[in-house]
Design a protein around this motif. Structure first.
Motif, mmCIF file in Angstrom:
data_model
loop_
_atom_site.group_PDB
_atom_site.id
_atom_site.type_symbol
_atom_site.label_atom_id
_atom_site.label_comp_id
_atom_site.label_asym_id
_atom_site.label_seq_id
_atom_site.Cartn_x
_atom_site.Cartn_y
_atom_site.Cartn_z
ATOM 1 N N ILE A 55 -5.829 9.388 -8.096
ATOM 2 C CA ILE A 55 -4.408 9.048 -8.016
ATOM 3 C C ILE A 55 -3.844 8.814 -9.412
ATOM 4 O O ILE A 55 -2.736 9.224 -9.733
ATOM 5 N N LEU A 56 -4.664 8.167 -10.243
ATOM 6 C CA LEU A 56 -4.188 7.863 -11.589
ATOM 7 C C LEU A 56 -3.832 9.138 -12.349
ATOM 8 O O LEU A 56 -2.786 9.242 -12.986
ATOM 9 N N VAL B 112 -0.734 10.683 -10.886
ATOM 10 C CA VAL B 112 0.477 9.979 -11.316
ATOM 11 C C VAL B 112 0.882 10.445 -12.706
ATOM 12 O O VAL B 112 2.038 10.754 -12.975
ATOM 13 N N LEU C 131 5.965 5.748 -9.029
ATOM 14 C CA LEU C 131 4.624 6.111 -9.504
ATOM 15 C C LEU C 131 4.274 5.392 -10.796
ATOM 16 O O LEU C 131 3.127 4.999 -11.011
ATOM 17 N N LEU D 101 3.180 2.143 -9.723
ATOM 18 C CA LEU D 101 1.832 2.247 -9.150
ATOM 19 C C LEU D 101 0.793 2.377 -10.263
ATOM 20 O O LEU D 101 -0.269 1.747 -10.224
ATOM 21 N N LYS D 102 1.138 3.157 -11.268
ATOM 22 C CA LYS D 102 0.199 3.369 -12.366
ATOM 23 C C LYS D 102 -0.104 2.042 -13.070
ATOM 24 O O LYS D 102 -1.262 1.708 -13.332
ATOM 25 N N LEU E 24 -2.346 0.060 -11.015
ATOM 26 C CA LEU E 24 -3.715 0.570 -10.990
ATOM 27 C C LEU E 24 -4.465 0.183 -12.259
ATOM 28 O O LEU E 24 -5.678 0.021 -12.252
ATOM 29 N N ALA F 102 -2.101 3.430 -3.249
ATOM 30 C CA ALA F 102 -2.686 4.732 -3.583
ATOM 31 C C ALA F 102 -3.183 5.433 -2.322
ATOM 32 O O ALA F 102 -2.982 6.631 -2.137
ATOM 33 N N SER G 209 -2.008 8.958 -0.803
ATOM 34 C CA SER G 209 -3.014 9.979 -0.495
ATOM 35 C C SER G 209 -2.887 10.449 0.947
ATOM 36 O O SER G 209 -2.960 11.645 1.241
#
Lengths: 269, 201, 201
Positions: A58-59, A62, A90, A93-94, A97, A114, A118
């Motif tokens: 995901i990282l 992103v 995002l 989110l990053k 994370l 995440a 997904s």
């Protein structure tokens, strides 16, 4: 690379399609119109990782999306607010994370967010796969054919002598509404001070006043409404021109935007 | 009328029609005591390896050309107009998730549903409004028609390709609920997290 | 392609064609060296005692219902008729605005309601008299029937898509809905309770 939606449907499953070959990020040319929204871009980017969608990073995804948006900004991103909102989400989110979990007191952990992203990508991917499968199914009139020369018989437990589809019903109502929208133009009756009214008033009063008089002195006292006042002024002015033309009055204005004066005139003068 | 004549009758009726006929309607044309199911099964068997097959679609029966001959016939008949990718995807979402609302379709596809898609699918008589969902705003739900089944040669919605896998993967659960379940089973639908993402991600 | 495949091809072509085909045209679809006359003769033989026959008319070939079964096709000639555009629109107006009087329909549609339209819709069992409005003349009001709901696959009349939904689905192009709704507000008589209709209407 450029992606264009040709409007044609292709079997895109396992096509490494839209975002182009992975790795040529340096040459990333972005055409937002080629994508159907940010999720579409994300799916294409995720596919380019060439792993099971459940295993995607995901990282990394992103970061790729943020790069994509950064590149697209140079072009016509103003057309696609969705992309910016997604990018903001995002980016958030990053950061989540990257931060240690324990410092955060929020409803959802970065891991959950995440996983959720997904899941959406997997579902969209799955829907596209079945869409492709569905379209490759034998279609009546494309792959398989009914009797080309049917003989005129209708074997049904006859319910009604008429055939109207639901679509036709809705279409009829919508067409009717569309026509009606064009036909029903209502013009509100507006209060106006007509030229005839103004002429009557001026002719009636002008003889009583010996000398030059400000035209707007003739505005009836009963008129207080601003809109009506404008109408009366316009009416009186037009009437004064009319009377001047006819020779029964003369008007004078001494400066621009200044008051207009009127007085009675004798034809013999 | 012996069985042979009954079979010929059913064959003639089905052959004459360009749309599927129900077993019930066919039975109406046969004498009392005919075994329509048996007759249909036998006819299907007889035509199994011929150029024309008897198929069951949308719970009804019709003759159509054998699928393996498609490549020969295609040039004979004008190609059906191609659907846009968005329309195809929307059709898939509707057929697999039905009944679905506009918002559901948009949630799955991650993009708002542009004009000209739903009405195209409705004009093709593949999609129709089904009813209203008992949620706030009571939105109209959409689903597929019998004509959709006939067109794609499906006997029922359960025959959609890949339906089982999609179900097993949890992709077909109520669109909004599944999203929440993914995060937290205890969360009720009213407590949707306010994430700044339209459409719902 | 062996003879069996050639035969299947000819069979499918003849079935799917909307006009009789000449042996020459059929031969064009077959590989070099196929014996089209022989294939046609064999097919004709195969269908000789079945419900459909392969016949040669004016030098061209076609499938046709066996003559002794032709009565089947004539027996059920209950061809569905098309409703006139005015009738469909009237039906739509009634379904969306019910209960409505004749005068209401005319006011909404902007044209007088020609004789026969209401009769047709009532004969089709889609529309029925609902009651009488408590206004001068006590005009009869009309609404839709249960059969209407069944025919259009609706659970209730409330399931009809609203104007907003029609617009969203692409039915109403360039129409300002809020304005339409305003115009519809002059639907008179909604507040008056309906009178039950006497049985002889």
């Amino acid at each position: 690379m450029t992606v264009r939606d040709t409007g044609q449907y292709s079997v895109f499953d396992d096509d490494p399609a839209p975002v182009g070959s992975p790795g040529d990020d340096e040459n990333l040319v972005v055409d937002i119109d080629g994508f159907e929204g940010p999720l579409d871009v994300l799916l294409a980017l995720a596919r380019s990782q060439k792993v099971d969608l459940k295993q995607i990073s995901i990282l990394e995804l992103v970061q790729q999306f943020l790069d994509f948006v950064a590149a697209a900004k140079l072009h016509r991103l103003e057309k696609a607010a969705d992309y910016l909102v997604m990018a903001a989400w995002l980016a958030y989110l990053k950061s989540r994370l990257l931060l240690p979990e324990e410092n955060i007191e929020e409803e959802y952990s970065a891991g959950e967010m995440a996983a959720r992203l997904s899941f959406h990508l997997q579902r969209l991917n799955a829907m596209r796969r079945v869409a492709a499968t569905l379209m490759s199914h034998n279609q009546l009139g494309r792959d398989v054919f009914a009797r080309g020369r049917p003989e005129p018989v209708i074997v049904t437990t006859v319910t009604s002598g008429y055939e109207v589809s639901f679509y036709q019903l809705l279409r009829a109502y919508a067409d009717h509404k569309t026509r009606k929208a064009v036909a029903d133009i209502r013009i509100h009756q507006r209060d106006i001070y007509s030229l005839d009214q103004a002429l009557d008033r001026l002719r009636g009063l002008i003889g009583d006043v010996p000398d030059w008089t400000d035209l707007f002195q003739f505005i009836p006292e009963s008129v207080i409404d601003a809109k009506m006042t404008r109408s009366v002024k316009a009416g009186l002015f037009t009437a004064s021109l009319e009377m001047t033309r006819g020779g029964s009055a003369e008007i004078i204005q001494k400066q621009m935007f200044g008051p207009v004066f009127i007085r009675k005139r004798d034809r013999k003068d | 009328m012996d069985v042979r004549e009954q079979s010929r009758t059913v064959e003639a009726l089905l052959f004459a029609s360009d749309r599927p006929l129900s077993a019930l309607a066919l039975d109406d044309c046969l004498p009392e005591g005919s075994d329509i199911d048996r007759l249909l099964a036998d006819l299907q068997q007889h035509y199994l390896d011929r150029g024309v097959n008897l198929v069951e679609v949308a719970g009804k029966w019709m003759f159509q050309t054998a699928p393996d001959l498609a490549f020969l016939l295609r040039k004979e008949v004008e190609q059906t107009r191609r659907l846009s990718r968005a329309a195809v995807e929307t059709l898939a979402v509707i057929s697999y998730h039905q009944p679905v609302t506009r918002a559901d379709i948009e949630a799955v596809r991650g993009v708002s549903l542009s004009r000209g898609i739903l009405d195209t699918l409705m004009a093709a008589d593949w999609v129709r409004p089904m009813g209203r969902r008992r949620t706030a705003g009571r939105p109209v739900t959409y689903g597929t028609t019998d004509h959709f089944l006939v067109h794609f040669g499906l006997n029922s919605i359960k025959d959609l390709p890949g339906l089982g896998e999609l179900k097993a993967a949890g992709f077909l659960e109520n669109v909004n609920i599944s999203r929440l379940n993914l995060l937290d089973d205890d969360k009720s639908g009213t407590e949707q997290p306010e994430l700044p993402i339209p459409p719902d991600i």
